[in-house]
Design an enzyme around this catalytic site. Structure first.
Site, PDB file in Angstrom:
ATOM      1  N   ARG A   1       0.910  -1.348  -0.007  1.00  0.00           N
ATOM      2  CA  ARG A   1      -0.036  -0.030  -0.168  1.00  0.00           C
ATOM      3  C   ARG A   1       0.789   1.263   0.072  1.00  0.00           C
ATOM      4  O   ARG A   1       0.356   2.406  -0.464  1.00  0.00           O
ATOM      5  CB  ARG A   1      -0.750  -0.187   1.280  1.00  0.00           C
TER       6      ARG A   1
ATOM      7  N   ILE B   1      -7.124   7.607  -0.916  1.00  0.00           N
ATOM      8  CA  ILE B   1      -6.950   6.305  -0.823  1.00  0.00           C
ATOM      9  C   ILE B   1      -7.768   5.693   0.365  1.00  0.00           C
ATOM     10  O   ILE B   1      -7.618   6.270   1.263  1.00  0.00           O
ATOM     11  CB  ILE B   1      -5.633   5.799  -0.778  1.00  0.00           C
ATOM     12  N   SER B   2      -8.720   5.066   0.133  1.00  0.00           N
ATOM     13  CA  SER B   2      -9.772   4.274   1.107  1.00  0.00           C
ATOM     14  C   SER B   2      -8.976   3.836   2.053  1.00  0.00           C
ATOM     15  O   SER B   2      -7.998   3.401   2.080  1.00  0.00           O
ATOM     16  CB  SER B   2     -10.857   3.590   0.741  1.00  0.00           C
ATOM     17  N   GLN B   3      -9.498   3.961   3.293  1.00  0.00           N
ATOM     18  CA  GLN B   3      -8.834   3.182   4.450  1.00  0.00           C
ATOM     19  C   GLN B   3      -8.808   1.651   4.077  1.00  0.00           C
ATOM     20  O   GLN B   3      -9.789   1.127   3.631  1.00  0.00           O
ATOM     21  CB  GLN B   3      -9.596   3.374   5.876  1.00  0.00           C
ATOM     22  N   PRO B   4      -7.709   0.903   4.595  1.00  0.00           N
ATOM     23  CA  PRO B   4      -7.797  -0.580   4.213  1.00  0.00           C
ATOM     24  C   PRO B   4      -8.942  -1.562   4.856  1.00  0.00           C
ATOM     25  O   PRO B   4      -9.206  -2.180   4.105  1.00  0.00           O
ATOM     26  CB  PRO B   4      -6.585  -1.190   5.018  1.00  0.00           C
TER      27      PRO B   4
END
Length: 225
Positions: A45, A71-74
Site C-alpha cells: 500500500r 485512498i480508502s482506509q484498508p
C-alpha cells in the site's frame, strides 16, 4: 507521485511486520475472508500513496492522493472486496468505478478474471495505470472515463464496485449488472451519513438491497453526457 523504485518489501513502518499488524486489526474489526486478508498483507500500500505519506500507509486510515481524492482506509477496501466475493457465481468480469490510487483494484484483481476500472481525473488515471502495470497486473483494464455512466460496451458485469458516493444509486449501473451480479456502493449526501449498500440483480430486473455500515466517501461526480 509514486515511488518508481517499487520497494515492494518495504522496511520499518512499511515492513511485513507492520502489514501483519494491520491484518490483525482488520480481523478484529470483523473482516472474515482470510483470502482477502492475505491479499491485504501482501500488497504494498505504501506504493499507492505519496512517498512522504508512506510511513502512514499501513494505518487504518484514508489518506490524500491529490486532486481532492483519497485512498480508502484498508478496512473499507477489505470490506468491499469481501462483499463482492460473497456470491456463488464466479467473478469473470468486474467493473470498478473510481480507480483513484489503484489500491482497491490491486486488492480485488487477483480474485477476478477481468477487472475494468475507470477514472475521470487524467493525472490519477495515468499514474495508476503505470503503477499497476509496473506491479505486474495483467488482468486490469484502466480507462479514462466518467464512471457514473458505467461501461456499457463491456457489460454485463458480475460485480460493480463504486469507490465514490452518489446521493442516489445510478440506474445505469444497475442495468449493467448480470443476473445474480452485485453492486457494492456507498450512498448518501456529503456531510450526512452515507451507507454501504449491496444491490443484487435478479431476473426480470428485480433488485434486492442490503444495507451495511456507515461510511464516508468522496462524492461521485457525474459529467454531462
Amino acid at each position: 507521485m509514486y515511488n518508481r523504485n517499487l520497494d515492494i518489501q518495504g522496511s520499518g513502518m512499511t515492513s511485513q511486520r507492520t502489514r501483519d499488524r494491520l491484518v490483525q486489526l482488520l480481523r478484529s474489526k470483523g473482516i472474515e475472508d482470510e483470502a482477502v486478508l492475505h491479499m491485504i498483507s501482501k500488497i504494498p500500500r505504501h506504493l499507492f500513496v505519496d512517498e512522504a505519506l508512506s510511513i502512514r500507509a499501513y494505518e487504518n486510515n484514508a489518506l490524500p492522493i491529490g486532486y481532492g481524492q483519497t485512498i480508502s482506509q484498508p478496512y473499507i477496501v477489505a470490506r468491499m472486496t469481501e462483499l463482492a466475493l460473497k456470491t456463488e457465481r464466479p467473478l469473470t468480469k468486474v467493473l470498478e468505478v473510481g480507480t483513484g490510487s489503484g489500491y482497491q483494484a490491486a486488492v480485488l484483481a487477483p480474485f477476478v478474471k477481468e477487472l475494468y476500472t475507470v477514472e475521470r481525473i487524467k493525472p490519477l488515471y495515468e499514474n495508476t495505470k503505470q503503477l499497476l502495470r509496473d506491479l505486474g497486473y495483467r488482468n486490469i483494464r484502466t480507462l479514462l472515463s466518467d464512471g457514473s455512466w458505467g461501461l456499457a460496451k463491456e457489460a454485463p458485469f458480475d460485480a460493480i464496485v463504486v469507490t465514490a458516493a452518489p446521493e442516489q444509486v445510478p440506474e445505469v449501473l444497475l442495468e449493467q449488472l448480470a443476473e445474480g451480479g452485485r453492486l457494492i456502493i456507498p450512498v448518501g449526501q456529503q456531510g450526512t451519513q452515507q451507507l454501504l449498500q449491496v444491490i443484487t440483480r435478479y431476473p426480470e430486473q428485480h433488485y434486492e438491497t442490503v444495507t451495511y455500515e456507515p461510511v464516508q466517501f468522496v462524492p461521485l461526480i457525474r459529467d454531462k453526457n
